[in-house]
Design a protein around this motif. Structure first.
Motif, mmCIF file in Angstrom:
data_model
loop_
_atom_site.group_PDB
_atom_site.id
_atom_site.type_symbol
_atom_site.label_atom_id
_atom_site.label_comp_id
_atom_site.label_asym_id
_atom_site.label_seq_id
_atom_site.Cartn_x
_atom_site.Cartn_y
_atom_site.Cartn_z
ATOM 1 N N SER A 273 0.849 -1.186 0.000
ATOM 2 C CA SER A 273 0.000 0.000 0.000
ATOM 3 C C SER A 273 0.881 1.232 0.000
ATOM 4 C CB SER A 273 -0.924 0.004 1.209
ATOM 5 O OG SER A 273 -1.854 -1.051 1.121
ATOM 6 N N SER B 93 -2.127 -1.686 4.318
ATOM 7 C CA SER B 93 -2.783 -0.467 4.808
ATOM 8 C C SER B 93 -2.813 -0.412 6.338
ATOM 9 C CB SER B 93 -4.190 -0.339 4.229
ATOM 10 O OG SER B 93 -4.964 -1.467 4.547
ATOM 11 N N LYS C 267 -4.221 1.352 -2.047
ATOM 12 C CA LYS C 267 -4.014 -0.055 -1.705
ATOM 13 C C LYS C 267 -3.573 -0.831 -2.937
ATOM 14 C CE LYS C 267 -7.307 -0.056 2.055
ATOM 15 N NZ LYS C 267 -8.465 -0.694 2.662
#
Length: 112
Positions: free
Chosen positions: A13, A69, A99
């Protein structure tokens, strides 16, 4: 700054932060921004960071690659990011999370 590990996958991410500093010259802020490098590199889930400066608008941008994330959410609550927020003009700070991507892919898409 780049950390390499054989266990990392290609995607993760991306966390992008943009801001303007409240004071000091670009050169002084470049020096001061090097101080937290070890703290950032040691943060769980960190992989890469790319710094950018727009010399015309005085905006700075950090593009960070994280494993996922969840690591970004933990970093957003960190002392290091809190200190950056204190050094920035309040209404200049913005964040973006992407993401399942890489810094290389992000940059290639921005340049197309």
């Amino acid at each position: 700054m780049h950390l390499k590990s054989s266990s990392q996958s290609e995607t993760g991410s991306i966390f992008i932060v943009r801001f303007q500093f409240k004071k000091f010259s670009h050169n002084t802020n470049i020096i001061l921004s090097r101080i937290p490098i070890l703290l950032i590199a040691g943060f769980p889930g960190f992989r890469d960071k790319l710094w950018m400066i727009d010399w015309k608008t005085d905006y700075w941008q950090g593009i960070y690659q994280w494993e996922n994330s969840e690591a970004i959410e933990k970093y957003k609550k960190s002392f290091v990011l809190g200190m950056m927020n204190k050094r920035a003009i309040d209404n200049s700070i913005s964040y973006e999370i992407i993401k399942d991507g890489s810094i290389d892919d992000y940059l290639q898409n921005r340049m197309s």
